[in-house]
Design a protein around this motif. Structure first.
Motif, PDB file in Angstrom:
ATOM      1  N   ALA A 113      39.841 -12.062   5.049  1.00 62.68           N
ATOM      2  CA  ALA A 113      38.794 -13.032   4.738  1.00 62.68           C
ATOM      3  C   ALA A 113      37.443 -12.364   4.528  1.00 62.68           C
ATOM      4  O   ALA A 113      36.594 -12.883   3.801  1.00 62.68           O
ATOM      5  CB  ALA A 113      38.694 -14.064   5.863  1.00 62.68           C
ATOM      6  N   LEU A 118      38.320 -10.658  -3.633  1.00 61.07           N
ATOM      7  CA  LEU A 118      39.492 -11.476  -3.329  1.00 61.07           C
ATOM      8  C   LEU A 118      39.899 -12.226  -4.587  1.00 61.07           C
ATOM      9  O   LEU A 118      39.048 -12.735  -5.327  1.00 61.07           O
ATOM     10  CB  LEU A 118      39.194 -12.474  -2.211  1.00 61.07           C
ATOM     11  CG  LEU A 118      39.077 -11.925  -0.790  1.00 61.07           C
ATOM     12  CD1 LEU A 118      38.476 -12.972   0.137  1.00 61.07           C
ATOM     13  CD2 LEU A 118      40.436 -11.478  -0.273  1.00 61.07           C
ATOM     14  N   LEU A 123      41.755 -16.627  -2.193  1.00 56.67           N
ATOM     15  CA  LEU A 123      40.681 -17.500  -1.726  1.00 56.67           C
ATOM     16  C   LEU A 123      41.212 -18.902  -1.456  1.00 56.67           C
ATOM     17  O   LEU A 123      40.837 -19.536  -0.464  1.00 56.67           O
ATOM     18  CB  LEU A 123      39.549 -17.540  -2.755  1.00 56.67           C
ATOM     19  CG  LEU A 123      38.680 -16.285  -2.812  1.00 56.67           C
ATOM     20  CD1 LEU A 123      37.854 -16.261  -4.092  1.00 56.67           C
ATOM     21  CD2 LEU A 123      37.773 -16.217  -1.592  1.00 56.67           C
ATOM     22  N   LEU A 126      43.104 -18.825   1.859  1.00 62.83           N
ATOM     23  CA  LEU A 126      42.218 -18.762   3.024  1.00 62.83           C
ATOM     24  C   LEU A 126      41.472 -20.074   3.236  1.00 62.83           C
ATOM     25  O   LEU A 126      41.263 -20.501   4.372  1.00 62.83           O
ATOM     26  CB  LEU A 126      41.222 -17.612   2.846  1.00 62.83           C
ATOM     27  CG  LEU A 126      41.813 -16.208   3.007  1.00 62.83           C
ATOM     28  CD1 LEU A 126      40.909 -15.169   2.356  1.00 62.83           C
ATOM     29  CD2 LEU A 126      42.024 -15.892   4.480  1.00 62.83           C
ATOM     30  N   ALA A 127      41.085 -20.718   2.140  1.00 59.56           N
ATOM     31  CA  ALA A 127      40.298 -21.950   2.245  1.00 59.56           C
ATOM     32  C   ALA A 127      41.108 -23.122   2.763  1.00 59.56           C
ATOM     33  O   ALA A 127      40.534 -24.156   3.144  1.00 59.56           O
ATOM     34  CB  ALA A 127      39.697 -22.297   0.884  1.00 59.56           C
ATOM     35  N   ARG A 135      38.487 -20.469   7.047  1.00 57.17           N
ATOM     36  CA  ARG A 135      37.873 -21.336   6.036  1.00 57.17           C
ATOM     37  C   ARG A 135      36.369 -21.097   5.970  1.00 57.17           C
ATOM     38  O   ARG A 135      35.775 -21.048   4.891  1.00 57.17           O
ATOM     39  CB  ARG A 135      38.168 -22.810   6.354  1.00 57.17           C
ATOM     40  CG  ARG A 135      39.650 -23.132   6.438  1.00 57.17           C
ATOM     41  CD  ARG A 135      39.935 -24.622   6.394  1.00 57.17           C
ATOM     42  NE  ARG A 135      39.242 -25.391   7.413  1.00 57.17           N
ATOM     43  CZ  ARG A 135      39.675 -25.577   8.662  1.00 57.17           C
ATOM     44  NH1 ARG A 135      40.828 -25.035   9.048  1.00 57.17           N
ATOM     45  NH2 ARG A 135      38.992 -26.306   9.525  1.00 57.17           N
ATOM     46  N   VAL A 138      35.354 -17.808   4.009  1.00 56.74           N
ATOM     47  CA  VAL A 138      35.406 -17.777   2.550  1.00 56.74           C
ATOM     48  C   VAL A 138      34.580 -18.892   1.906  1.00 56.74           C
ATOM     49  O   VAL A 138      34.388 -18.874   0.688  1.00 56.74           O
ATOM     50  CB  VAL A 138      36.859 -17.861   2.032  1.00 56.74           C
ATOM     51  CG1 VAL A 138      37.655 -16.652   2.496  1.00 56.74           C
ATOM     52  CG2 VAL A 138      37.537 -19.141   2.459  1.00 56.74           C
ATOM     53  N   HIS A 141      31.907 -17.535  -0.287  1.00 58.41           N
ATOM     54  CA  HIS A 141      32.321 -16.479  -1.222  1.00 58.41           C
ATOM     55  C   HIS A 141      31.952 -16.869  -2.652  1.00 58.41           C
ATOM     56  O   HIS A 141      32.269 -17.966  -3.097  1.00 58.41           O
ATOM     57  CB  HIS A 141      33.827 -16.240  -1.116  1.00 58.41           C
ATOM     58  CG  HIS A 141      34.252 -14.924  -1.680  1.00 58.41           C
ATOM     59  ND1 HIS A 141      34.310 -14.687  -3.039  1.00 58.41           N
ATOM     60  CD2 HIS A 141      34.627 -13.766  -1.072  1.00 58.41           C
ATOM     61  CE1 HIS A 141      34.719 -13.454  -3.236  1.00 58.41           C
ATOM     62  NE2 HIS A 141      34.917 -12.861  -2.073  1.00 58.41           N
ATOM     63  N   LEU A 144      34.772 -18.253  -4.973  1.00 54.37           N
ATOM     64  CA  LEU A 144      35.599 -19.373  -4.519  1.00 54.37           C
ATOM     65  C   LEU A 144      35.735 -20.399  -5.642  1.00 54.37           C
ATOM     66  O   LEU A 144      34.732 -20.825  -6.220  1.00 54.37           O
ATOM     67  CB  LEU A 144      34.954 -20.034  -3.290  1.00 54.37           C
ATOM     68  CG  LEU A 144      35.803 -21.066  -2.556  1.00 54.37           C
ATOM     69  CD1 LEU A 144      36.937 -20.383  -1.804  1.00 54.37           C
ATOM     70  CD2 LEU A 144      34.940 -21.865  -1.583  1.00 54.37           C
TER      71      LEU A 144
END
Length: 200
Positions: A113, A118, A123, A126-127, A135, A138, A141, A144
């Motif tokens: 993360a 990424l 992403l 992870l989200a 969460r 990222v 990010h 995203l």
């Protein structure tokens, strides 16, 4: 009296055996451990032990893709710390990131993360993870996918929403949701970002 030989004089030969490399991996010289980590004959188990100390050298091992195919079980047994150190590096391949995401040790997942680079798929993964810390990591990010922002804006954990509120590029509809957030800290961060004040 002769001068002591340098560590370079004891670097493993191209034909070094797995047993020799295992023994050399325990030596105090970092130069020697890096050489062992790059050696194509080094066993997967030893690479996992070296990864926490010299991760870049392990990633540079030319046999690593072959070990992935032939000895994946040994690689899956690597520690969370080893995978964390490896996946934190820019050169970490996608398959290694995926292995870290499946590892039971949270530090391996957090290392993924925290990567600057990424993929969109990573992403998204992870989200939508159960762990709010992933969460939150990222949410700010820059890469995203935009379609994930509305869901993060109403996330059950205010820490995720707080992290998202630090973005200066939120679309108007997401910004309005955060401006009405039930948590005062989230609303305050949105206000600070909107006025150009650096959030604390």
């Amino acid at each position: 009296m002769s001068a002591p030989s340098s560590p370079a004089a004891h670097l493993p030969a191209p034909s070094a055996t797995a047993e020799e490399l295992t023994r050399l991996s325990r030596q105090p010289s970092k130069e020697l451990r890096e050489a062992v980590a790059r050696h194509p004959n080094t066993p997967a188990e030893v690479l996992g032990q070296l990864a926490a100390d010299v991760p870049a050298a392990v990633l540079a091992n030319p046999a690593l893709p072959l070990l992935r195919l032939a000895q994946m079980a040994q690689i899956q047994a690597w520690s969370g710390l080893a995978l964390a150190r490896l996946t934190a590096l820019d050169a970490a391949p996608e398959w290694l990131q995926e292995l870290a995401m499946r590892h039971p040790d949270p530090q391996a997942q957090w290392a993924v993360a925290g990567r600057v680079s990424l993929s969109a798929a990573r992403l998204r993964q992870l989200a939508t993870r159960r762990e709010w810390q992933l969460r939150a990591a990222v949410a700010p990010h820059p890469d995203l996918p935009a379609d994930l922002l509305p869901a993060l804006a109403v996330d059950n954990d205010y820490g995720v929403r707080l992290s998202l509120a630090a973005r200066a590029d939120l679309p108007p509809e997401v910004l309005k949701v955060l401006q009405r957030d039930p948590h005062a800290l989230v609303r305050r961060r949105v206000q600070l970002v909107g006025t150009g004040t650096r959030p604390l």
